[in-house]
Design a protein around this motif. Structure first.
Motif, short mmCIF file in Angstrom:
data_model
loop_
_atom_site.label_atom_id
_atom_site.label_comp_id
_atom_site.label_asym_id
_atom_site.label_seq_id
_atom_site.Cartn_x
_atom_site.Cartn_y
_atom_site.Cartn_z
N ASP A 38 0.87 -1.18 0.00
CA ASP A 38 0.00 0.00 0.00
C ASP A 38 0.91 1.23 0.00
O ASP A 38 1.78 1.36 0.87
CB ASP A 38 -0.90 0.03 1.23
CG ASP A 38 -1.91 -1.10 1.24
OD1 ASP A 38 -2.41 -1.43 0.16
OD2 ASP A 38 -2.18 -1.66 2.32
N THR A 40 1.15 5.52 -0.32
CA THR A 40 0.49 6.83 -0.29
C THR A 40 1.56 7.91 -0.25
O THR A 40 2.66 7.69 0.26
CB THR A 40 -0.42 6.98 0.93
OG1 THR A 40 0.35 6.76 2.13
CG2 THR A 40 -1.58 6.00 0.89
N THR A 171 -1.13 -1.25 -4.38
CA THR A 171 -2.32 -0.39 -4.35
C THR A 171 -1.87 0.99 -3.92
O THR A 171 -1.30 1.14 -2.82
CB THR A 171 -3.37 -0.93 -3.37
OG1 THR A 171 -3.74 -2.26 -3.75
CG2 THR A 171 -4.61 -0.06 -3.38
N TYR A 172 -2.07 1.98 -4.75
CA TYR A 172 -1.58 3.32 -4.45
C TYR A 172 -2.72 4.33 -4.43
O TYR A 172 -3.68 4.22 -5.19
CB TYR A 172 -0.50 3.74 -5.45
CG TYR A 172 -0.93 3.69 -6.89
CD1 TYR A 172 -1.37 4.84 -7.57
CD2 TYR A 172 -0.89 2.50 -7.61
CE1 TYR A 172 -1.76 4.79 -8.90
CE2 TYR A 172 -1.28 2.44 -8.94
CZ TYR A 172 -1.71 3.58 -9.58
OH TYR A 172 -2.12 3.54 -10.89
N GLU A 173 -2.61 5.29 -3.54
CA GLU A 173 -3.61 6.35 -3.40
C GLU A 173 -2.92 7.70 -3.32
O GLU A 173 -1.95 7.86 -2.57
CB GLU A 173 -4.47 6.12 -2.15
CG GLU A 173 -5.34 4.88 -2.20
CD GLU A 173 -6.22 4.75 -0.98
OE1 GLU A 173 -6.22 5.70 -0.15
OE2 GLU A 173 -6.90 3.72 -0.83
N ASP A 174 -3.42 8.63 -4.12
CA ASP A 174 -2.89 10.00 -4.13
C ASP A 174 -1.38 10.04 -4.33
O ASP A 174 -0.68 10.87 -3.73
CB ASP A 174 -3.25 10.72 -2.82
CG ASP A 174 -4.75 10.83 -2.63
OD1 ASP A 174 -5.45 11.02 -3.65
OD2 ASP A 174 -5.22 10.73 -1.49
N GLN A 178 -2.64 10.35 -8.33
CA GLN A 178 -3.23 9.19 -9.01
C GLN A 178 -3.53 8.10 -7.99
O GLN A 178 -2.86 8.00 -6.95
CB GLN A 178 -2.28 8.64 -10.07
CG GLN A 178 -1.97 9.59 -11.22
CD GLN A 178 -1.14 8.91 -12.29
OE1 GLN A 178 -1.44 7.81 -12.73
NE2 GLN A 178 -0.08 9.59 -12.73
N SER A 179 -4.52 7.29 -8.28
CA SER A 179 -4.86 6.14 -7.45
C SER A 179 -5.14 4.96 -8.36
O SER A 179 -5.66 5.11 -9.47
CB SER A 179 -6.09 6.43 -6.57
OG SER A 179 -5.84 7.51 -5.70
N THR A 193 4.26 6.06 -12.06
CA THR A 193 3.00 6.80 -12.19
C THR A 193 2.87 7.41 -13.58
O THR A 193 1.80 7.92 -13.93
CB THR A 193 2.93 7.92 -11.13
OG1 THR A 193 4.11 8.74 -11.21
CG2 THR A 193 2.83 7.34 -9.73
N SER A 324 -13.76 0.45 -5.85
CA SER A 324 -13.42 1.63 -6.65
C SER A 324 -13.50 1.20 -8.10
O SER A 324 -13.30 0.02 -8.43
CB SER A 324 -12.02 2.15 -6.32
OG SER A 324 -11.02 1.28 -6.79
#
Length: 390
Positions: A38, A40, A171-174, A178-179, A193, A324
């Motif tokens: 994960d 962020t 799993t990437y968020e912001d 991008q997510s 990214t 999502s």
């Protein structure tokens, strides 16, 4: 009659032997592991990552690098004891060795410059499908004002050779605004990214295809379906039923809506192989005994077992995330990869078997019986092994 019986018996024996050898070979060459990440983006050009790695593999691999560190003895004792607190304590006691191993094979870079890693807290132990996983948080300090970030994972296999291959699910968020979700492996160890959505989808398509063509239990189930199908409409019916069933549970399980322990899923998958192959053998010896009723029973069983296979597919992918649209699209592409290999196997085997049945009926009957016998035997063997925990 004796000649025909000997020919059939020899065909069945050879096929069964081939299945046994192939199965043993598959087990001998290790297994596939999955690492979960994960990621962020934090403040001041920092990227925070949380990695989940199989506990026993982490212990063996890290200890293999640092031979003088007693991590192997302490970690193995904690693993055998089965106490999550003891397992976490064993890794915390040797945290420098663990972090050195992980950061030597997993990293974050920005604009081509490696970001500096540091540990963020201690180790936690969590269960994934009954397997202990070590969760480790790492913070990566990147150059100020850097642009696109890239994550690289070469975790497992190491020189210990216990693992055939490893997939890292990111799993990437912001992250750079991008997510999404990305899949890494030995052939494609990095994710940026800057990559297009199409490139990310292609990775999940490959992952789905690979899972089916390297999953001999799913392939044998498919062969049992093919062997038991006499007409084109039969194979279309069972293939469609299986696809619909496993697609439903795969999507629901990957999204965290339904779940089942691997200790239940894996034996049932093995049992499904034997049951479907056994129905084919029954039809061979009793061709006129309620054939229409058997067709409906077979479709019902295929649907039920397809639901279980879907849980197995989701377990292999290892995602359990909130819904999502990005995640759902990745899951659908993964499922397309599965379907592509399934269709390829059907197109390669069913027409050849159908032609053999029509041109040389006795040989077609022998081939069908050999396939069904070998598949049924392997399913029973795996069922016993998985129930016994071998």
């Amino acid at each position: 009659m004796v000649k025909h019986f000997s020919h059939r018996a020899l065909t069945i024996a050879l096929t069964l032997g081939a299945f046994l050898i192939f199965s043993s070979s598959a087990f001998a060459h290790g297994f596939t592991s999955v690492v979960y990440v994960d990621a962020t983006q934090g403040a001041r050009d920092h990227v925070r990552t949380e990695l989940a790695l199989e506990y026993d593999l982490l212990v063996v691999s890290a200890a293999d690098v640092e031979h003088d560190d007693p991590l192997f003895e302490d970690g193995t004792a904690a693993f055998d004891g089965g106490d999550p607190k003891a397992q976490a304590a064993a890794l915390d006691e040797h945290i420098d060795t663990v972090v050195a191993y992980v950061t030597g094979r997993f990293g974050v870079s920005a604009d081509g410059t490696r970001c500096r890693p540091s540990r963020d807290g201690g180790v936690e132990i969590e269960q994934r499908d009954g397997v202990p996983y070590a969760r480790l948080a790492l913070d990566f300090a990147c150059p100020a004002g850097a642009g696109a970030h890239e994550l690289t994972s070469k975790l497992f296999p190491g020189s210990e050779q216990y693992v055939r291959s490893t997939h890292t699910i990111v799993t990437y968020e912001d992250l750079d605004v991008q997510s999404g979700t990305a899949s890494l492996d030995a052939a494609h160890p990095s994710f940026s990214t800057e990559q297009s959505r199409l490139e990310q989808y292609w990775a999940f398509f490959r992952l789905g295809a690979e899972h089916l063509y390297t999953g001999i239990d799913h392939i044998l189930f498919l062969l049992a379906l093919i062997a038991g199908s006499r007409r084109l409409r039969d194979i279309i019916a069972v293939a469609t039923t299986f696809t619909v069933a496993h697609s439903v549970t795969f999507i629901l399980a990957a999204l965290g809506v339904v779940s089942a322990p691997a200790s239940v899923i894996e034996p049932v998958i093995a049992l499904s192989i034997s049951v479907v192959a056994g129905m084919t053998l029954y039809r061979l010896w009793r061709p006129d005994d309620g054939a229409e009723g058997l067709d409906w029973q077979r479709l019902a069983l295929v649907f039920v077992f397809g639901l279980v296979h879907g849980l197995g597919f989701a377990s292999a992918l290892g995602l359990d995330r909130a819904f999502s649209w990005s995640l759902l699209s990745s899951l659908l592409v993964f499922n397309l990869g599965i379907e592509s290999v399934q269709i390829a196997i059907i197109l390669a085997v069913f027409p050849a078997l159908l032609l053999l049945r029509r041109r040389v009926p006795l040989a077609g009957l022998s081939a069908t019986g050999a396939i069904a016998t070998g598949v049924c035997a392997m399913g029973l063997l795996w069922f016993v092994q998985r129930v016994a925990g071998v």
